[in-house]
Design a protein around this motif. Structure first.
Motif, PDB file in Angstrom:
ATOM      1  N   TYR A 244      32.552  16.076  18.681  1.00 30.86           N
ATOM      2  CA  TYR A 244      34.037  16.156  17.606  1.00 30.86           C
ATOM      3  C   TYR A 244      34.165  14.824  17.786  1.00 30.86           C
ATOM      4  CZ  TYR A 244      38.726  18.126  16.961  1.00 30.86           C
ATOM      5  OH  TYR A 244      40.121  17.784  16.780  1.00 30.86           O
ATOM      6  N   THR A 245      34.743  14.309  18.640  1.00 28.18           N
ATOM      7  CA  THR A 245      35.312  12.919  18.311  1.00 28.18           C
ATOM      8  C   THR A 245      34.840  11.292  17.286  1.00 28.18           C
ATOM      9  OG1 THR A 245      36.201  12.647  21.070  1.00 28.18           O
ATOM     10  CG2 THR A 245      36.825  11.102  19.741  1.00 28.18           C
ATOM     11  N   LEU A 246      33.879  12.082  17.386  1.00 28.64           N
ATOM     12  CA  LEU A 246      33.197  11.282  16.095  1.00 28.64           C
ATOM     13  C   LEU A 246      33.141  11.404  14.660  1.00 28.64           C
ATOM     14  CD1 LEU A 246      29.727   9.943  17.407  1.00 28.64           C
ATOM     15  CD2 LEU A 246      31.576   8.841  17.602  1.00 28.64           C
ATOM     16  N   LEU A 247      32.926  13.020  14.583  1.00 28.45           N
ATOM     17  CA  LEU A 247      33.384  13.471  13.125  1.00 28.45           C
ATOM     18  C   LEU A 247      34.677  13.082  12.900  1.00 28.45           C
ATOM     19  CD1 LEU A 247      31.216  16.923  14.026  1.00 28.45           C
ATOM     20  CD2 LEU A 247      30.691  15.114  12.682  1.00 28.45           C
ATOM     21  N   ASP A 248      35.520  14.280  13.751  1.00 31.11           N
ATOM     22  CA  ASP A 248      37.265  13.379  13.775  1.00 31.11           C
ATOM     23  C   ASP A 248      37.630  11.982  13.150  1.00 31.11           C
ATOM     24  OD1 ASP A 248      40.098  14.813  13.892  1.00 31.11           O
ATOM     25  OD2 ASP A 248      40.386  13.508  15.708  1.00 31.11           O
ATOM     26  N   TYR A 249      37.423  11.107  14.005  1.00 30.52           N
ATOM     27  CA  TYR A 249      37.088   9.888  13.415  1.00 30.52           C
ATOM     28  C   TYR A 249      36.507  10.039  11.954  1.00 30.52           C
ATOM     29  CZ  TYR A 249      36.636   4.994  13.474  1.00 30.52           C
ATOM     30  OH  TYR A 249      37.688   2.967  13.471  1.00 30.52           O
ATOM     31  N   ILE A 250      35.957  10.000  11.734  1.00 29.81           N
ATOM     32  CA  ILE A 250      34.848  10.228  10.205  1.00 29.81           C
ATOM     33  C   ILE A 250      36.089  10.227   9.684  1.00 29.81           C
ATOM     34  CG2 ILE A 250      33.388  11.015   8.964  1.00 29.81           C
ATOM     35  CD1 ILE A 250      31.241  10.580  11.155  1.00 29.81           C
ATOM     36  N   LYS A 251      36.708  11.735   9.743  1.00 27.57           N
ATOM     37  CA  LYS A 251      37.305  12.410   8.943  1.00 27.57           C
ATOM     38  C   LYS A 251      38.757  11.691   8.690  1.00 27.57           C
ATOM     39  CE  LYS A 251      39.957  17.378   8.207  1.00 27.57           C
ATOM     40  NZ  LYS A 251      40.115  18.346   8.417  1.00 27.57           N
TER      41      LYS A 251
END
Length: 262
Positions: A244-251
Motif C-alpha cells: 500500500y505504501t509503495l502504491l501510495d508513493y507512486i500516486k
C-alpha cells in the motif's frame, strides 16, 4: 501480457494520455483492502483447521487440511500467498528504481533496487524455507548451547541483517515524504516483530518442551500455534501495508504504472 507490450512506470503522466494504466496503481486503498481480506480468510481457515486437528490429531483428513492451510509451514496455500505478495513488493520496488533512474536520481535508484533484491530473497526464502535449513547448521557450530529463545538459530544472522539493513537505509528514508517514511518504518517494524520477535517466543516453547530436538506438529503445544498464528498474520499484514505504501508513493509522485507497446 502480449509479447509486444511491457510494464513500465512514468512520472507526470499528462491528463488524457491514451495508456492502459494498471488498476493497482489507481486504487492503493482497494488493493490493500482486498489483500487484507485474503489474509483474514487464510487466518480463519488456518484457525478452523487447527481446531479440527487438535480435536482429532490422529485423523488423516484433519492432518492433511491443517497441513494445507497451516500458516507456519512451507509448501502450502499461505506460503504461496506470502511469496506472491513479497514478489509483488519486489516488482514495485524495481519499477520505482526505474522511475528514479529516468529522473536522473542515481542515489534513490540504487536504494530502490537494493530493496527490490532484498524482497526477492525474502520471497525465495519464504517458499524454500532457507532459514529453517540454516538453523541446525548454525546450532551445531556454536561453541556453547544456545538459550531456548535462540533454538531456531537462524534468528541470529537474520537479526543482524535486519539491523544492518535498517541502519543502511536511514538516510534514504529521510529523503522520502513524511507519510511514506512513517508507513515504511511501521511496516518494517511490524515485519521484523513478527518474523523475529514472535519467533523467539516460539523457539523457547519448542526448546522447553522438546529437549531432544525433535520438531513436529504432534509435540508442539497449543501456545506455540497461537503465537505462530499471530506471527504470520503480522508478517503478511506488514507486507500488505508495505505494498500500500509503495502504491501510495507512486500516486504521490503523480506517476503511473502502465502497459505500453515496445
Amino acid at each position: 501480457m502480449r509479447s509486444s507490450e511491457t510494464v513500465a512506470i512514468r512520472a507526470n503522466r499528462p491528463t488524457g494520455t491514451p495508456v492502459s494504466t494498471l488498476y493497482l496503481q489507481q486504487q492503493p486503498g482497494k488493493v490493500a483492502l482486498r489483500l487484507s481480506m485474503i489474509v483474514i480468510l487464510l487466518a480463519a481457515v488456518h484457525t478452523i483447521s487447527l481446531f479440527f486437528f487438535y480435536a482429532n490429531p490422529e485423523g488423516n483428513a484433519a492432518k492433511q487440511v491443517h497441513r494445507l492451510f497451516n500458516l507456519g509451514v512451507d509448501g502450502n496455500v499461505p506460503t504461496l500467498f506470502s511469496a506472491c505478495i513479497l514478489l509483488a513488493a519486489a516488482a514495485l520496488l524495481y519499477l520505482l528504481s526505474r522511475l528514479a533512474s529516468s529522473q536522473g536520481n542515481g542515489y534513490d535508484q540504487k536504494r530502490w533496487l537494493i530493496l527490490s533484491g532484498i524482497f526477492i530473497f525474502l520471497a525465495v526464502d519464504e517458499g524454500a524455507m532457507i532459514h529453517d535449513f540454516m538453523a541446525e547448521t548454525i546450532r551445531s557450530r556454536m561453541p556453547a548451547t544456545l538459550p531456548g529463545f535462540l533454538y531456531f538459530s537462524w534468528i541470529i544472522p537474520y537479526f543482524f541483517f535486519a539491523l544492518g539493513t535498517g541502519i543502511f537505509f536511514i538516510p534514504f528514508l529521510w529523503r522520502l515524504p513524511v507519510r511514506t517514511r512513517n508507513l515504511m518504518v511501521l511496516s518494517g517494524v511490524l515485519f521484523v516483530a513478527g518474523a523475529l520477535g514472535f519467533e523467539m517466543f516460539e523457539s523457547a516453547i519448542v526448546a522447553g518442551n522438546n529437549e531432544a530436538g525433535i520438531i513436529n506438529e504432534e509435540v508442539r503445544p497449543l501456545s506455540f500455534y497461537v503465537l505462530e498464528t499471530f506471527e504470520e498474520i503480522i508478517e503478511m499484514s506488514a507486507i500488505v501495508l508495505f505494498i500500500y505504501t509503495l502504491l501510495d508513493y507512486i500516486k504521490i509522485k503523480n506517476a503511473a504504472i502502465e502497459w505500453r507497446p515496445v
